[in-house]
Scaffold this active site. Structure first.
Site, PDB file in Angstrom:
ATOM      1  CB  SER A 147      20.407  24.684   3.367  1.00 58.82           C
ATOM      2  OG  SER A 147      19.947  25.897   2.387  1.00 58.82           O
ATOM      3  CE1 TYR A 160      20.665  23.999  -0.610  1.00 56.94           C
ATOM      4  CE2 TYR A 160      21.788  21.775  -0.881  1.00 56.94           C
ATOM      5  CZ  TYR A 160      21.808  23.150  -0.071  1.00 56.94           C
ATOM      6  OH  TYR A 160      22.716  23.760   0.644  1.00 56.94           O
TER       7      TYR A 160
HETATM    8  P1  NAP Z   1      31.120  20.921  -0.930  1.00 52.58           P
HETATM    9  O1  NAP Z   1      31.995  21.952  -0.933  1.00 52.58           O
HETATM   10  O2  NAP Z   1      30.506  20.433  -2.163  1.00 52.58           O
HETATM   11  O3  NAP Z   1      31.501  19.688  -0.070  1.00 52.58           O
HETATM   12  C1  NAP Z   1      30.577  18.618  -0.259  1.00 52.58           C
HETATM   13  C2  NAP Z   1      31.563  17.460   0.502  1.00 52.58           C
HETATM   14  O4  NAP Z   1      30.599  16.501   0.856  1.00 52.58           O
HETATM   15  C3  NAP Z   1      32.955  16.790  -0.028  1.00 52.58           C
HETATM   16  O5  NAP Z   1      33.692  16.635   0.885  1.00 52.58           O
HETATM   17  C4  NAP Z   1      32.114  15.590  -0.599  1.00 52.58           C
HETATM   18  O6  NAP Z   1      33.141  14.715  -0.981  1.00 52.58           O
HETATM   19  C5  NAP Z   1      31.383  15.256   0.482  1.00 52.58           C
HETATM   20  N1  NAP Z   1      30.208  14.354  -0.069  1.00 52.58           N
HETATM   21  C6  NAP Z   1      29.203  14.627  -0.789  1.00 52.58           C
HETATM   22  N2  NAP Z   1      28.286  13.499  -1.122  1.00 52.58           N
HETATM   23  C7  NAP Z   1      28.646  12.508  -0.332  1.00 52.58           C
HETATM   24  C8  NAP Z   1      28.391  11.313   0.188  1.00 52.58           C
HETATM   25  N3  NAP Z   1      27.302  10.883  -0.361  1.00 52.58           N
HETATM   26  N4  NAP Z   1      29.008  10.535   1.055  1.00 52.58           N
HETATM   27  C9  NAP Z   1      30.176  11.132   1.714  1.00 52.58           C
HETATM   28  N5  NAP Z   1      30.682  12.249   1.445  1.00 52.58           N
HETATM   29  C10 NAP Z   1      29.861  13.294   0.505  1.00 52.58           C
HETATM   30  O7  NAP Z   1      29.946  21.439  -0.038  1.00 52.58           O
HETATM   31  P2  NAP Z   1      30.097  22.867   1.041  1.00 52.58           P
HETATM   32  O8  NAP Z   1      29.561  23.897   0.377  1.00 52.58           O
HETATM   33  O9  NAP Z   1      31.100  22.502   2.093  1.00 52.58           O
HETATM   34  O10 NAP Z   1      28.427  22.312   1.993  1.00 52.58           O
HETATM   35  C11 NAP Z   1      28.709  21.209   3.048  1.00 52.58           C
HETATM   36  C12 NAP Z   1      27.183  21.377   3.580  1.00 52.58           C
HETATM   37  O11 NAP Z   1      26.786  22.525   3.908  1.00 52.58           O
HETATM   38  C13 NAP Z   1      26.024  20.647   2.570  1.00 52.58           C
HETATM   39  O12 NAP Z   1      25.077  19.808   3.213  1.00 52.58           O
HETATM   40  C14 NAP Z   1      25.647  21.840   1.974  1.00 52.58           C
HETATM   41  O13 NAP Z   1      24.030  21.464   1.570  1.00 52.58           O
HETATM   42  C15 NAP Z   1      25.534  22.725   3.070  1.00 52.58           C
HETATM   43  N6  NAP Z   1      25.419  24.207   2.937  1.00 52.58           N
HETATM   44  C16 NAP Z   1      26.356  24.924   2.048  1.00 52.58           C
HETATM   45  C17 NAP Z   1      26.222  26.300   1.655  1.00 52.58           C
HETATM   46  C18 NAP Z   1      27.146  27.007   0.958  1.00 52.58           C
HETATM   47  O14 NAP Z   1      26.664  28.263   0.723  1.00 52.58           O
HETATM   48  N7  NAP Z   1      28.285  26.574   0.643  1.00 52.58           N
HETATM   49  C19 NAP Z   1      24.996  26.979   2.735  1.00 52.58           C
HETATM   50  C20 NAP Z   1      24.247  26.259   3.385  1.00 52.58           C
HETATM   51  C21 NAP Z   1      24.378  24.845   3.594  1.00 52.58           C
HETATM   52  P3  NAP Z   1      33.031  13.462  -2.010  1.00 52.58           P
HETATM   53  O15 NAP Z   1      32.707  14.073  -3.381  1.00 52.58           O
HETATM   54  O16 NAP Z   1      34.632  13.051  -2.110  1.00 52.58           O
HETATM   55  O17 NAP Z   1      32.224  12.546  -1.450  1.00 52.58           O
HETATM   56  C1  GCO Z   2      21.898  27.846  -4.198  1.00 53.30           C
HETATM   57  C2  GCO Z   2      23.059  27.539  -3.110  1.00 53.30           C
HETATM   58  C3  GCO Z   2      22.104  27.562  -1.759  1.00 53.30           C
HETATM   59  C4  GCO Z   2      23.366  27.464  -0.706  1.00 53.30           C
HETATM   60  C5  GCO Z   2      22.941  27.192   0.460  1.00 53.30           C
HETATM   61  C6  GCO Z   2      22.397  28.573   0.955  1.00 53.30           C
HETATM   62  O1  GCO Z   2      22.036  27.397  -5.201  1.00 53.30           O
HETATM   63  O2  GCO Z   2      20.843  28.612  -3.813  1.00 53.30           O
HETATM   64  O3  GCO Z   2      24.044  26.578  -3.438  1.00 53.30           O
HETATM   65  O4  GCO Z   2      21.654  26.540  -1.696  1.00 53.30           O
HETATM   66  O5  GCO Z   2      24.212  26.327  -0.975  1.00 53.30           O
HETATM   67  O6  GCO Z   2      22.325  26.155   0.787  1.00 53.30           O
HETATM   68  O7  GCO Z   2      21.960  28.352   2.503  1.00 53.30           O
END
Ligand code: NAP
Ligand code: GCO
Length: 267
Positions: A147, A160
């Site tokens: 992230s 986080y």
């Molecule tokens: P999301 O839309 O909230 O999806 C999260 C997924 O993880 C869901 O399928 C959820 O399904 C599953 N999950 C959560 N806790 C779990 C557990 N304990 N065991 C198994 N499955 C679990 O998140 P996203 O935005 O796609 O993010 C995915 C990854 O990218 C995360 O690690 C997040 O920190 C990272 N990330 C996101 C962003 C962003 O801007 N969106 C940026 C940087 C990094 P269930 O709830 O059914 O388990």
């Molecule tokens: C926040 C956001 C970020 C993104 C991502 C950025 O609240 O700042 O959720 O943490 O999810 O991780 O890279």
């Protein structure tokens, strides 16, 4: 081998955790398009049922597991079943993650622990379950979804950021400890991506105006836009393929330039 063939995932078995929707789903979709067989997990039966339909609608025969990545026994059972039914896991993406946006001094320790358990400890648990097979076969790819908060802090995301900072170093340590077995472990650091996780940050204000955080991210991103899950597909395929066999311990930031940019001067 032609250079484009190095990006093929033909006949590989990929496990993408938390890939019911969002970033994980997009990465799994890209891997299927590149030829891989897909296994994924989540916790919710409702999410699972919808995900299986969404994969099928795209012609992807994904195998879904109801498995909490923080539960070592559930993870062991899932990995064993994938190995029995689909073959050895060639690619692991530790994607499952949550965020809790609470000012640190107002956050309960249990809330802090839950975020670290899912966003950091689970990557240890799932990697530990998959690595022995990769070591035996002298080949494997592990990709941890880090992230911006692997590098930067901001208000309300202490748990986080601590977890994602730790995930960056776990990535480097797996690369260091197992690189000698032809296992590459790298990270992807998405910028701000439009998924359910960031929906609260993009919600339109009651008066119809843009969310202040939405405007903030636009000003901090040279690309002047939020990322989409499609933006992550190419980097994810690269790090899962032979094209990255000498890339190890790196975090590939797919952030539109946020980490390079001081931010647009307020008008
Ligand atoms: P999301 O839309 O909230 O999806 C999260 C997924 O993880 C869901 O399928 C959820 O399904 C599953 N999950 C959560 N806790 C779990 C557990 N304990 N065991 C198994 N499955 C679990 O998140 P996203 O935005 O796609 O993010 C995915 C990854 O990218 C995360 O690690 C997040 O920190 C990272 N990330 C996101 C962003 C962003 O801007 N969106 C940026 C940087 C990094 P269930 O709830 O059914 O388990
Ligand atoms: C926040 C956001 C970020 C993104 C991502 C950025 O609240 O700042 O959720 O943490 O999810 O991780 O890279």
């Amino acid at each position: 081998m032609k250079v484009q063939d190095r990006f093929s995932l033909e006949n590989k078995v990929a496990l993408v955790t938390g890939a019911a929707y969002g970033i994980g789903f997009a990465i799994a979709e890209a891997y299927a398009e590149a030829g891989a067989k897909i296994a994924f997990n989540c916790r919710s039966r409702e999410h699972m049922d919808k995900a299986l339909k969404d994969y099928a609608d795209r012609g992807i025969d994904a195998k879904g597991y109801l498995c909490d990545v923080t539960d070592e026994e559930q993870v062991r059972e899932m990995v064993d079943d994938i190995t029995d039914k689909m073959g050895d896991i060639d690619i692991l993406v530790n994607n499952a993650g949550i965020i809790k946006r609470i000012p640190m001094i107002e956050m309960d320790v249990e809330e802090f622990r839950k975020v670290v358990d899912i966003d950091l400890n689970a990557a240890f648990i799932v990697s530990k379950a998959v690595l022995p097979g990769m070591i035996e076969r002298r080949k494997g790819k592990i990709i941890n979804i880090c992230s911006m908060m692997s590098e930067l802090g901001r208000e309300t995301v202490s748990a986080y950021a601590a977890a994602k900072g730790g995930l960056k170093m776990l990535t480097r340590n797996i690369a260091s400890e197992y690189g000698g077995y032809n296992i590459q472990c790298n990270g992807i650091g998405p910028g701000y991506i439009a998924t359910p996780q960031t929906a609260p940050l993009r919600e339109t204000q009651p008066d119809g105006s843009r969310n202040p955080f939405d405007r903030f991210i636009i000003s901090k991103t040279p690309a002047a836009r939020w990322g989409t899950t499609d933006d992550l597909k190419g980097p994810a395929v690269f790090l899962a393929s032979e094209a990255s066999d000498f890339v190890n311990g790196q975090i590939l930031y797919v952030d539109g330039g946020i980490l390079a940019y001081i931010g647009k001067q307020p008008e």
